[in-house]
Motif scaffolding. Structure first.
Motif, PDB file in Angstrom:
ATOM      1  N   LYS A 252     -11.409   1.933  -3.449  1.00  0.00           N
ATOM      2  CA  LYS A 252     -10.815   0.932  -4.337  1.00  0.00           C
ATOM      3  C   LYS A 252     -11.801   0.481  -5.412  1.00  0.00           C
ATOM      4  O   LYS A 252     -12.132  -0.705  -5.517  1.00  0.00           O
ATOM      5  CB  LYS A 252     -10.348  -0.277  -3.526  1.00  0.00           C
ATOM      6  CG  LYS A 252      -9.391   0.046  -2.391  1.00  0.00           C
ATOM      7  CD  LYS A 252      -9.075  -1.229  -1.615  1.00  0.00           C
ATOM      8  CE  LYS A 252      -8.381  -0.929  -0.309  1.00  0.00           C
ATOM      9  NZ  LYS A 252      -8.175  -2.143   0.500  1.00  0.00           N
ATOM     10  N   PRO A 253     -12.304   1.388  -6.220  1.00  0.00           N
ATOM     11  CA  PRO A 253     -13.300   1.007  -7.242  1.00  0.00           C
ATOM     12  C   PRO A 253     -12.745   0.035  -8.269  1.00  0.00           C
ATOM     13  O   PRO A 253     -13.501  -0.692  -8.921  1.00  0.00           O
ATOM     14  CB  PRO A 253     -13.661   2.351  -7.880  1.00  0.00           C
ATOM     15  CG  PRO A 253     -12.459   3.216  -7.668  1.00  0.00           C
ATOM     16  CD  PRO A 253     -11.944   2.813  -6.307  1.00  0.00           C
ATOM     17  N   ASP A 328     -15.304  -7.350   2.292  1.00  0.00           N
ATOM     18  CA  ASP A 328     -14.436  -6.174   2.205  1.00  0.00           C
ATOM     19  C   ASP A 328     -14.161  -5.885   0.729  1.00  0.00           C
ATOM     20  O   ASP A 328     -14.271  -6.783  -0.117  1.00  0.00           O
ATOM     21  CB  ASP A 328     -13.109  -6.423   2.927  1.00  0.00           C
ATOM     22  CG  ASP A 328     -13.186  -6.132   4.421  1.00  0.00           C
ATOM     23  OD1 ASP A 328     -14.156  -5.486   4.851  1.00  0.00           O
ATOM     24  OD2 ASP A 328     -12.271  -6.559   5.153  1.00  0.00           O
ATOM     25  N   ASP A 329     -13.741  -4.651   0.439  1.00  0.00           N
ATOM     26  CA  ASP A 329     -13.565  -4.277  -0.968  1.00  0.00           C
ATOM     27  C   ASP A 329     -12.276  -4.794  -1.604  1.00  0.00           C
ATOM     28  O   ASP A 329     -12.018  -4.545  -2.784  1.00  0.00           O
ATOM     29  CB  ASP A 329     -13.649  -2.752  -1.137  1.00  0.00           C
ATOM     30  CG  ASP A 329     -12.608  -2.006  -0.320  1.00  0.00           C
ATOM     31  OD1 ASP A 329     -11.744  -2.655   0.279  1.00  0.00           O
ATOM     32  OD2 ASP A 329     -12.671  -0.757  -0.280  1.00  0.00           O
ATOM     33  N   ASP A 330     -11.470  -5.528  -0.850  1.00  0.00           N
ATOM     34  CA  ASP A 330     -10.242  -6.098  -1.420  1.00  0.00           C
ATOM     35  C   ASP A 330     -10.213  -7.614  -1.322  1.00  0.00           C
ATOM     36  O   ASP A 330      -9.159  -8.244  -1.401  1.00  0.00           O
ATOM     37  CB  ASP A 330      -9.011  -5.509  -0.723  1.00  0.00           C
ATOM     38  CG  ASP A 330      -9.087  -5.619   0.801  1.00  0.00           C
ATOM     39  OD1 ASP A 330      -9.935  -6.376   1.296  1.00  0.00           O
ATOM     40  OD2 ASP A 330      -8.315  -4.922   1.484  1.00  0.00           O
ATOM     41  N   THR A 331     -11.398  -8.230  -1.159  1.00  0.00           N
ATOM     42  CA  THR A 331     -11.502  -9.679  -0.974  1.00  0.00           C
ATOM     43  C   THR A 331     -12.136 -10.317  -2.204  1.00  0.00           C
ATOM     44  O   THR A 331     -13.285 -10.023  -2.545  1.00  0.00           O
ATOM     45  CB  THR A 331     -12.334 -10.000   0.281  1.00  0.00           C
ATOM     46  OG1 THR A 331     -11.686  -9.426   1.428  1.00  0.00           O
ATOM     47  CG2 THR A 331     -12.478 -11.491   0.470  1.00  0.00           C
ATOM     48  N   ILE A 332     -11.382 -11.192  -2.869  1.00  0.00           N
ATOM     49  CA  ILE A 332     -11.855 -11.877  -4.076  1.00  0.00           C
ATOM     50  C   ILE A 332     -11.960 -13.368  -3.758  1.00  0.00           C
ATOM     51  O   ILE A 332     -10.945 -14.057  -3.625  1.00  0.00           O
ATOM     52  CB  ILE A 332     -10.891 -11.676  -5.266  1.00  0.00           C
ATOM     53  CG1 ILE A 332     -10.481 -10.200  -5.399  1.00  0.00           C
ATOM     54  CG2 ILE A 332     -11.513 -12.215  -6.542  1.00  0.00           C
ATOM     55  CD1 ILE A 332     -11.616  -9.243  -5.673  1.00  0.00           C
ATOM     56  N   ASP A 461      -2.976  -2.378  -0.155  1.00  0.00           N
ATOM     57  CA  ASP A 461      -3.177  -1.111  -0.857  1.00  0.00           C
ATOM     58  C   ASP A 461      -3.078   0.049   0.141  1.00  0.00           C
ATOM     59  O   ASP A 461      -3.452  -0.079   1.313  1.00  0.00           O
ATOM     60  CB  ASP A 461      -4.565  -1.127  -1.520  1.00  0.00           C
ATOM     61  CG  ASP A 461      -4.859   0.137  -2.297  1.00  0.00           C
ATOM     62  OD1 ASP A 461      -5.227   1.139  -1.665  1.00  0.00           O
ATOM     63  OD2 ASP A 461      -4.729   0.111  -3.536  1.00  0.00           O
ATOM     64  N   SER A 462      -2.584   1.185  -0.307  1.00  0.00           N
ATOM     65  CA  SER A 462      -2.387   2.326   0.598  1.00  0.00           C
ATOM     66  C   SER A 462      -3.681   2.819   1.226  1.00  0.00           C
ATOM     67  O   SER A 462      -3.664   3.506   2.249  1.00  0.00           O
ATOM     68  CB  SER A 462      -1.707   3.478  -0.169  1.00  0.00           C
ATOM     69  OG  SER A 462      -2.524   3.885  -1.262  1.00  0.00           O
ATOM     70  N   ASN A 463      -4.835   2.466   0.604  1.00  0.00           N
ATOM     71  CA  ASN A 463      -6.128   2.890   1.148  1.00  0.00           C
ATOM     72  C   ASN A 463      -6.713   1.891   2.153  1.00  0.00           C
ATOM     73  O   ASN A 463      -7.782   2.131   2.703  1.00  0.00           O
ATOM     74  CB  ASN A 463      -7.134   3.091   0.007  1.00  0.00           C
ATOM     75  CG  ASN A 463      -6.786   4.300  -0.845  1.00  0.00           C
ATOM     76  OD1 ASN A 463      -6.555   5.387  -0.317  1.00  0.00           O
ATOM     77  ND2 ASN A 463      -6.726   4.112  -2.160  1.00  0.00           N
TER      78      ASN A 463
END
Length: 549
Positions: A252-253, A328-332, A461-463
């Protein structure tokens, strides 16, 4: 257990400097000064009100936090009274001479009155105009410089003029005691006078000399029968607010830029920001722009896939700060997330996270949500800190604790893509370290570990690992392995706590849902409860909970 310094002992240390005629400056900061520096509206009991922007006084107060001098002492809010302010001030002040803002008050006030009466020095008084011609203890007041009730207005219109007059009148004279009681202006006044001449003693005495100025008690602590008069506050002897942040990137870049911007906007700036990118098992790689990578202090890009555990290993080996927050890469996060965690850490040391899992039937996790487990955090709001079984999405803890995660956990690490969150809390609990979710208040998303507008989209997200059925099965397997290793959930040791926690979640949810009702919805509306166990029916302002079938 953290070593503490107490208010009464600190009084002795600072007062002895005054009695011995030492020249130094004591600046004291509280909630009013912080609000002014942050551009927040606050109404003071003296009648003044700060605006919703950083005023001229606010800017000058901010500059006073940068004084790095052995003879400058900073009195700040204590963690027992205002932990958020305590952490905020420590993050801004690099000078190590830290003491109490309430040094002269609370349990110290009676002693202060007795000691103050013994002072017989030449003094300059900078205080409210009502002190005109008043006797201030036994001091020889050389001159009284009058200030008004409205500190914001006075500083804008007359502050600099008054300081220049003081410099002109006494700027070249030494060994004078400056008695300053000018509200939030005191710190700016003292800083400018000290900068002009360091050979005097400049003390912010604040409201503790109000009996001389107003000739009456003006504060609760002045009543010897009040709780304030008995309060002996504390500070932590050694408290470090340096935090490192570790961001991760897998598939998820596109989230990295948003994450990095959110970290840079934190109210407490991280000491360093690190990036760990795990390799992708498939036949492709993600390439980041060189300019983006330059914004990180340390970058590690793997050429193979190590799984979710490796980023924690990377953090324990690379991070230089006492504290670390791994995302995590989807945490803002909201802008005060690090501040929120640090604040709670100085109240209760532990592992803090963005979303907490409370297990009802641990062996079934992660199946049957609401029956076998429930969540607290950005999804499951509470306005207080709650103990949970484990946390995810981000992890805030002492860096050295990461070592525990790798003690005898090979069985769990073999699952590779799951189990790191459960194992971390499990290993910390074996060391007596509990896991918590800090407050996620409805009305202040800046405190949240994950902003809801991103959490509900990026996390599915699907990933994402959690949407893969095979990984969900692995999560259940790793949970069963950890149970074999001795893991015991809170529900097994304190059923009343779990019951009350669920009730509080629902009450908080219903109360805040009611606040947001539109006029017509106040007549009649139907909504699910926090965990969809009940329907909430609102009829003419009366609320009913109907259990779902």
């Amino acid at each position: 257990m953290q070593d503490k310094i107490y208010l009464d002992k600190e009084f002795d240390r600072i007062w002895s400097k005054i009695e011995n005629g030492q020249n130094f400056a004591l600046l004291r900061y509280g909630d009013g000064e912080r609000a002014i520096m942050c551009g927040k509206i606050v109404k003071a009991i003296e009648g003044w009100e700060s605006p919703n922007y950083i005023s001229k006084l606010g800017k000058d107060l901010l500059s006073t936090l940068e004084l790095d001098d052995d003879n400058i002492f900073y009195g700040i809010s204590c963690p027992c009274c205002d932990p958020a302010a305590y952490v905020w001030y420590l993050s801004k002040i690099k000078n190590k001479n830290i003491t109490f803002a309430n040094l002269w008050v609370n349990a110290n006030y009676k002693r202060f009155k007795d000691k103050f009466a013994t002072l017989t020095r030449d003094a300059i008084l900078i205080a409210n105009y009502r002190a005109k011609n008043k006797k201030i203890g036994n001091l020889n007041i050389l001159k009284h410089y009058e200030v008004g009730d409205d500190c914001i207005s006075f500083w804008n219109n007359k502050g600099y003029e008054m300081i220049e007059q003081i410099k002109k009148d006494f700027g070249n004279q030494d060994n004078i005691l400056y008695i300053v009681s000018a509200g939030p202006m005191s710190e700016a006044i003292i800083a400018k006078l000290y900068e002009n001449n360091k050979n005097n003693c400049y003390i912010d005495f604040g409201s503790c000399i109000d009996n001389f100025i107003h000739q009456k008690n003006t504060r609760s602590y002045m009543d010897e029968n009040s709780n304030y008069a008995k309060q002996n506050c504390f500070m932590l002897k050694d408290y470090d607010v340096d935090v490192s942040v570790v961001l991760t990137a897998y598939k998820k870049p596109q989230n990295l830029r948003i994450q990095l911007d959110a970290i840079k906007k934190q109210s407490i700036k991280p000491k360093e920001i690190l990036l760990f990118q795990d390799g992708i098992a498939q036949d492709y790689k993600i390439h980041f722009n060189d300019d983006l990578l330059k914004e990180f202090d340390i970058v590690e890009i793997c050429d193979q896939n190590y799984g979710v555990w490796k980023r924690f290993d990377f953090a324990r080996k690379q991070v230089k700060s006492q504290y670390v927050c791994i995302f995590d890469d989807d945490t803002i996060p909201g802008a005060k997330w690090l501040e929120n965690c640090l604040t709670q850490m100085c109240i209760q040391e532990g592992l803090y996270g963005t979303i907490g899992i409370v297990l009802v039937n641990p062996e079934n996790y992660p199946n049957k949500c609401n029956k076998d487990y429930f969540r607290i955090g950005w999804d499951g709001n509470l306005n207080y800190t709650a103990k949970v079984d484990f946390v995810g999405h981000s992890w805030f803890l002492k860096t050295q604790w990461l070592d525990y995660m790798f003690e005898n956990t090979d069985t769990f690490q073999n699952f590779k893509v799951v189990g790191e969150d459960i194992a971390l809390s499990h290993k910390l609990k074996q060391k007596g370290i509990e896991t918590f979710v800090p407050p996620h208040s409805y009305d202040d998303q800046e405190l949240w570990g994950s902003l809801s507008k991103y959490a509900v989209t990026l996390g599915v997200d699907s990933n994402a690992i959690s949407v893969n059925a095979n990984n969900i099965s692995k999560m259940n397997l790793v949970m069963k392995e950890i149970i074999k290793d001795g893991f015991v959930s809170i529900s097994q040791t304190d059923k009343n706590y779990i019951s009350n926690l669920r009730k509080n979640l629902d009450k908080y949810h219903i109360r805040n849902y009611a606040k947001k009702l539109k006029p017509m919805e106040k007549v009649l509306s139907v909504k699910n409860s926090q965990y969809k166990i009940y329907k909430i029916i609102n009829i003419l302002g009366m609320r009913f909970k109907i259990k779902r079938v």
